[in-house]
Design an enzyme around this catalytic site. Structure first.
Site, PDB file in Angstrom:
ATOM      1  N   MET A  29       0.803  -1.224   0.000  1.00 15.08           N
ATOM      2  CA  MET A  29       0.000   0.000   0.000  1.00 15.08           C
ATOM      3  C   MET A  29       0.842   1.284   0.000  1.00 15.08           C
ATOM      4  O   MET A  29       0.414   2.308   0.525  1.00 15.08           O
ATOM      5  CB  MET A  29      -0.949  -0.011   1.206  1.00 15.08           C
ATOM      6  CG  MET A  29      -1.885  -1.210   1.232  1.00 15.08           C
ATOM      7  SD  MET A  29      -2.865  -1.439  -0.269  1.00 15.08           S
ATOM      8  CE  MET A  29      -4.101  -0.176  -0.020  1.00 15.08           C
ATOM      9  N   ARG A  30       2.028   1.217  -0.582  1.00  9.90           N
ATOM     10  CA  ARG A  30       2.885   2.410  -0.694  1.00  9.90           C
ATOM     11  C   ARG A  30       3.146   2.707  -2.155  1.00  9.90           C
ATOM     12  O   ARG A  30       3.331   1.776  -2.942  1.00  9.90           O
ATOM     13  CB  ARG A  30       4.235   2.160  -0.004  1.00  9.90           C
ATOM     14  CG  ARG A  30       4.118   1.785   1.447  1.00  9.90           C
ATOM     15  CD  ARG A  30       3.868   2.999   2.299  1.00  9.90           C
ATOM     16  NE  ARG A  30       3.723   2.633   3.704  1.00  9.90           N
ATOM     17  CZ  ARG A  30       3.543   3.538   4.656  1.00  9.90           C
ATOM     18  NH1 ARG A  30       3.475   4.819   4.367  1.00  9.90           N
ATOM     19  NH2 ARG A  30       3.394   3.151   5.902  1.00  9.90           N
ATOM     20  N   ASN A  75       1.503  -4.873 -10.272  1.00  9.28           N
ATOM     21  CA  ASN A  75       0.642  -4.510  -9.139  1.00  9.28           C
ATOM     22  C   ASN A  75      -0.775  -5.012  -9.391  1.00  9.28           C
ATOM     23  O   ASN A  75      -1.205  -5.121 -10.531  1.00  9.28           O
ATOM     24  CB  ASN A  75       0.603  -2.981  -8.994  1.00  9.28           C
ATOM     25  CG  ASN A  75      -0.226  -2.530  -7.817  1.00  9.28           C
ATOM     26  OD1 ASN A  75      -0.096  -3.058  -6.714  1.00  9.28           O
ATOM     27  ND2 ASN A  75      -1.096  -1.554  -8.037  1.00  9.28           N
ATOM     28  N   HIS A  86      -4.737  -3.992  -8.575  1.00  7.65           N
ATOM     29  CA  HIS A  86      -5.528  -2.852  -8.119  1.00  7.65           C
ATOM     30  C   HIS A  86      -7.001  -3.259  -8.035  1.00  7.65           C
ATOM     31  O   HIS A  86      -7.523  -3.890  -8.955  1.00  7.65           O
ATOM     32  CB  HIS A  86      -5.363  -1.678  -9.096  1.00  7.65           C
ATOM     33  CG  HIS A  86      -6.138  -0.481  -8.652  1.00  7.65           C
ATOM     34  ND1 HIS A  86      -5.713   0.331  -7.612  1.00  7.65           N
ATOM     35  CD2 HIS A  86      -7.331   0.005  -9.054  1.00  7.65           C
ATOM     36  CE1 HIS A  86      -6.618   1.270  -7.419  1.00  7.65           C
ATOM     37  NE2 HIS A  86      -7.611   1.098  -8.276  1.00  7.65           N
TER      38      HIS A  86
HETATM   39  C1  GAR Z   1      -6.342  -6.298  -2.453  1.00  4.48           C
HETATM   40  O1  GAR Z   1      -7.722  -6.057  -2.603  1.00  4.48           O
HETATM   41  C2  GAR Z   1      -5.560  -5.492  -3.472  1.00  4.48           C
HETATM   42  O2  GAR Z   1      -6.241  -5.324  -4.693  1.00  4.48           O
HETATM   43  C3  GAR Z   1      -5.423  -4.172  -2.767  1.00  4.48           C
HETATM   44  O3  GAR Z   1      -5.211  -4.503  -1.408  1.00  4.48           O
HETATM   45  C4  GAR Z   1      -5.832  -5.747  -1.112  1.00  4.48           C
HETATM   46  C5  GAR Z   1      -4.800  -6.649  -0.482  1.00  4.48           C
HETATM   47  O4  GAR Z   1      -5.375  -7.837  -0.015  1.00  4.48           O
HETATM   48  N1  GAR Z   1      -4.337  -3.411  -3.288  1.00  4.48           N
HETATM   49  C6  GAR Z   1      -4.340  -2.083  -3.407  1.00  4.48           C
HETATM   50  O5  GAR Z   1      -5.283  -1.409  -3.061  1.00  4.48           O
HETATM   51  C7  GAR Z   1      -3.083  -1.495  -3.987  1.00  4.48           C
HETATM   52  N2  GAR Z   1      -3.199  -0.084  -4.126  1.00  4.48           N
HETATM   53  P1  GAR Z   1      -4.459  -9.044   0.437  1.00  4.48           P
HETATM   54  O6  GAR Z   1      -3.408  -8.481   1.410  1.00  4.48           O
HETATM   55  O7  GAR Z   1      -5.416  -9.975   1.132  1.00  4.48           O
HETATM   56  O8  GAR Z   1      -3.835  -9.630  -0.790  1.00  4.48           O
END
Ligand code: GAR
Length: 237
Positions: free
Chosen positions: A134-135, A156, A158
């Site tokens: 998330m960075r 990545n 999203h």
């Molecule tokens: C996921 O929904 C991914 O798409 C999102 O964080 C979540 C992580 O879930 N990523 C973002 O928002 C990136 N900007 P997880 O830790 O269970 O894989």
């Protein structure tokens, strides 16, 4: 038969996408091996998942690094030796060069990114996979992973159908907008925010009775299918 590619993974949280990739590697449904899992946050569940799978782990504690930059200020000597603010400002068109907060952002992130690079570049790696990391990366980091011009090496996932709803809350934004279809996107990282070339997408329907929790659940289930498939696409290239 494609040779296995070596992938590094970065996480910030629960790591369910990481788990899907670990499982796909183990089952042999993708030709990849995970060589490390790094996190910007200590103690997260994703690190446990990696350790259970015998994957090397490390933490670069962004919160602590940024907090310390805020408390002490940033001296030139704190910055990586090869850091060039003007060059990074020019590349990252998202920030206003005269804005002191933007300068603090880029400098403090580069300090954290240098620590990440010191860990990551110790491994032989073909692809860096952001699995719920998330960075945002600055050009300082991106240029030191993407060393061959025109070849993207950072992937990545999203939680929205890009280019709709970039940013930190893709499913929330999709839900609050009242969309009848949601989805997820795997893309390469470039200097923009969620703007790099798209590798794959999956969509799902949103019923009128669905809650935000339903949307997140449906989305994650699609992510677990999409991410391994996109990694395999990279391995097959
Ligand atoms: C996921 O929904 C991914 O798409 C999102 O964080 C979540 C992580 O879930 N990523 C973002 O928002 C990136 N900007 P997880 O830790 O269970 O894989």
């Amino acid at each position: 038969m494609t040779a296995d590619i070596k992938i590094g993974t970065l996480i910030s949280g629960g790591g369910t996408n990481l788990q899907a990739i670990i499982d796909a590697c183990k089952e042999g449904s993708i030709s990849a091996d995970i060589v490390f899992t790094g996190s910007d946050t200590p103690g997260v569940r994703g690190l446990e998942r990696a350790q259970t799978a015998d994957i090397d782990t490390f933490v670069v504690d962004y919160k602590q690094i940024i907090g310390s930059c805020r408390a002490k200020g940033i001296a030139d000597a704190d910055l990586p030796e090869d850091f060039n603010l003007a060059e990074i400002m020019e590349k990252q068109k998202l920030v206003d060069p005269s804005d002191e907060q933007a300068q603090f952002f880029l400098k403090s992130r580069a300090i954290a990114e240098k620590q990440l690079l010191d860990r990551i570049l110790a491994y032989d790696m073909d692809l860096l996979v952001l699995a719920g990391f998330m960075r945002m990366f600055t050009p300082y980091f991106i240029d030191r992973i993407n060393t061959v011009p025109g070849q993207y090496r950072i992937m990545n996932i999203h939680p929205a159908l890009l280019p709709a709803f970039p940013g930190t809350d893709g499913y929330g934004d999709t839900f609050r907008y009242g969309c009848k279809v949601g989805g997820c996107t795997v893309h390469f990282i470039d200097y923009g925010e969620d703007t790099g070339p798209i590798i794959g997408q999956k969509a799902f329907e949103i019923a009128d009775t669905d809650t935000l929790e339903d949307v997140k659940r449906k989305g994650l289930e699609k992510e677990w299918e999409l991410y391994p498939a996109c990694i395999q696409k990279f391995a097959d290239r």
